[in-house]
Motif scaffolding. Structure first.
Motif, PDB file in Angstrom:
ATOM      1  N   CYS A  12     -12.002 -44.564  70.609  1.00  0.00           N
ATOM      2  CA  CYS A  12     -11.567 -45.372  69.466  1.00  0.00           C
ATOM      3  C   CYS A  12     -10.350 -46.179  69.904  1.00  0.00           C
ATOM      4  O   CYS A  12      -9.591 -45.758  70.777  1.00  0.00           O
ATOM      5  CB  CYS A  12     -11.118 -44.489  68.296  1.00  0.00           C
ATOM      6  N   CYS A  16      -7.321 -43.013  63.278  1.00  0.00           N
ATOM      7  CA  CYS A  16      -7.000 -43.140  61.859  1.00  0.00           C
ATOM      8  C   CYS A  16      -6.448 -41.797  61.357  1.00  0.00           C
ATOM      9  O   CYS A  16      -6.954 -40.738  61.742  1.00  0.00           O
ATOM     10  CB  CYS A  16      -8.241 -43.522  61.061  1.00  0.00           C
ATOM     11  N   TYR A  18      -6.627 -39.932  58.783  1.00  0.00           N
ATOM     12  CA  TYR A  18      -7.428 -38.957  58.036  1.00  0.00           C
ATOM     13  C   TYR A  18      -8.554 -38.355  58.879  1.00  0.00           C
ATOM     14  O   TYR A  18      -9.256 -37.460  58.432  1.00  0.00           O
ATOM     15  CB  TYR A  18      -8.050 -39.653  56.809  1.00  0.00           C
ATOM     16  N   CYS A  19      -8.714 -38.862  60.112  1.00  0.00           N
ATOM     17  CA  CYS A  19      -9.927 -38.532  60.881  1.00  0.00           C
ATOM     18  C   CYS A  19      -9.815 -37.192  61.600  1.00  0.00           C
ATOM     19  O   CYS A  19      -8.826 -36.917  62.279  1.00  0.00           O
ATOM     20  CB  CYS A  19     -10.211 -39.625  61.894  1.00  0.00           C
ATOM     21  N   GLY A  61     -16.117 -40.888  66.904  1.00  0.00           N
ATOM     22  CA  GLY A  61     -15.640 -42.023  67.662  1.00  0.00           C
ATOM     23  C   GLY A  61     -16.176 -43.376  67.179  1.00  0.00           C
ATOM     24  O   GLY A  61     -16.662 -43.525  66.089  1.00  0.00           O
ATOM     25  N   THR A  62     -16.024 -44.328  68.044  1.00  0.00           N
ATOM     26  CA  THR A  62     -16.479 -45.684  67.753  1.00  0.00           C
ATOM     27  C   THR A  62     -17.418 -46.126  68.873  1.00  0.00           C
ATOM     28  O   THR A  62     -16.964 -46.708  69.867  1.00  0.00           O
ATOM     29  CB  THR A  62     -15.278 -46.653  67.671  1.00  0.00           C
ATOM     30  N   ASN A  89     -17.728 -49.836  64.044  1.00  0.00           N
ATOM     31  CA  ASN A  89     -16.560 -50.228  63.250  1.00  0.00           C
ATOM     32  C   ASN A  89     -16.602 -51.743  63.101  1.00  0.00           C
ATOM     33  O   ASN A  89     -16.840 -52.453  64.083  1.00  0.00           O
ATOM     34  CB  ASN A  89     -15.264 -49.819  63.971  1.00  0.00           C
TER      35      ASN A  89
END
Ligand code: SAM
Ligand code: SF4
Length: 368
Positions: A12, A16, A18-19, A61-62, A89
């Protein structure tokens, strides 16, 4: 042999607040080596996979933050499947990326929208702005994607019911085929919880009404509420297509799946394991020709049956009770039926819409 494959791409651009997923920030230089390790793990486990896969899911992840050459190499090397989903994303979706995904056989994209409200995106520490989301969506449509899903989150610190209503308006205006709507989960003790504690408590009191609003707005707009948090355009409004995600349906129906990559879970033939979440250890083991370290989770038959009930009752279709009667509390089933929370036939069980709104609590009551 399993017909469902999950591949974890942990990278990523930013973590973030909250992740709680297994993610790794940046490390551009290691993306290629990680993909090689994924393919080595695939080669080691190939025997567990059916010759033809039903679903392949690249999650993160992204995945779309992965170095494009490494991502291309991975998609070329992975087995084909009927449904191939990639999580994306919005800020990573360029015209080129959308075209590359399409060219390499991806036929479903799950876009991490979360919200269209700038102040809520800021609280979530998202990189994307609402316009970034719209641009990503149109790049995907232009590249030919006719199966796009949005992830939305509600219960965000600072959110009001009208913010959620406006998010649903904005999502519906774009008209994705599928939506996943999650209540925000904030792990105690994290930086995010520390920063937003009081407001998270306030939001927790609103979650039930937010959930009601989500279900009401999406079902009135012609989406089928087919799983507690998941909605798809109804077949009659989608040219007869069944747009439920086949990959997640496999989890909810208790089918076997193989997971590759750091932190990935696999459940096969009554065994469950999780790969090490450590990137360097994972790559080093596979580069040396060994399987990565794994944590085995015992999965006794009665636990498997309980999971079948917990997950199966999240769906809008009747759950077959064949072989599951011994984990159910019969008097509780009868009581919940009288309360209008459960529908029962001789062989099946389904939560009523009211039972589904109350969710896990009702299911937990049903278990012996
Ligand atoms: C595996 S995550 C990653 C997807 C992608 N990297 C992104 O952030 O958009 C998939 C989805 O899980 C949801 N999610 C992640 N963390 C969450 C949390 N703490 N509470 C509720 N939903 C969460 C988000 O909607 C996210 O799009
Ligand atoms: S981009 Fe997605 S996976 Fe990465 S840290 Fe943020 S929420 Fe987690």
């Amino acid at each position: 042999m399993t017909r469902h494959l999950y591949v974890h791409l942990p990278f990523c651009a930013h973590r973030c607040g909250y992740c709680d997923f297994v993610t790794v920030v940046g490390r551009r230089g290691q993306h290629g080596a990680y993909v090689d390790a994924l393919l080595a793990e695939l080669a080691a486990e190939r025997g567990l996979l059916a010759p033809r896969l039903e679903t392949l899911f690249l999650g993160g992840g992204t995945p779309t933050f992965t170095d494009p050459r490494a991502l291309e190499h991975l998609l070329e090397a992975l087995p084909a499947a009927d449904e191939v989903t990639v999580e994306a994303n919005p800020e990573t979706v360029t015209q080129d990326l959308a075209r590359m995904l399409r060219r390499l056989g991806v036929n479903r994209v799950s876009l991490g929208v979360q919200s269209f409200r700038p102040h809520l995106l800021a609280v979530l520490e998202r990189v994307a702005h609402p316009d970034t989301v719209r641009r990503a969506f149109y790049h995907l449509r232009d590249a030919g994607f006719d199966n796009i899903s949005f992830d939305l989150i509600y219960g965000i610190p600072g959110q009001s019911p009208s913010d959620l209503d406006a998010d649903l308006d904005d999502a519906l205006e774009l008209g994705p085929e599928h939506l996943s709507c999650y209540e925000l989960e904030a792990k105690p003790g994290t930086r995010f919880t520390h920063a937003h504690g009081a407001e998270l408590e306030h939001q927790a009191e609103e979650l039930e009404s937010y959930f009601g609003l989500v279900v009401e707005r999406l079902t009135s707009a012609g989406y089928r509420w087919y799983e507690t948090a998941n909605f798809c355009r109804a077949p009659e409004l989608a040219g007869g297509r069944d747009l439920r995600t086949r990959h997640n349906l496999a989890y909810w129906l208790g089918r076997d799946y193989l997971g590759l990559g750091i932190g990935a879970f696999s459940t096969i033939d009554g065994s469950r394991w999780q790969n090490t979440p450590r990137l360097s250890a994972y790559v080093a083991e596979l580069t040396a020709g060994r399987r990565p370290a794994r944590e085995l989770e015992p999965l006794p038959v009665d636990v498997q049956k309980r999971e079948r009930v917990m997950l199966g009752l999240r769906l809008d279709e009747p759950l077959s009770m064949d072989g599951l009667a011994d984990v159910l509390d019969r008097p509780a089933v009868q009581r919940l039926e009288r309360l209008g929370l459960v529908d029962r036939t001789d062989r099946t069980l389904t939560l009523t819409p009211r039972g589904r709104m109350l969710g896990g609590g009702v299911t937990a009551d049903l278990l012996a």
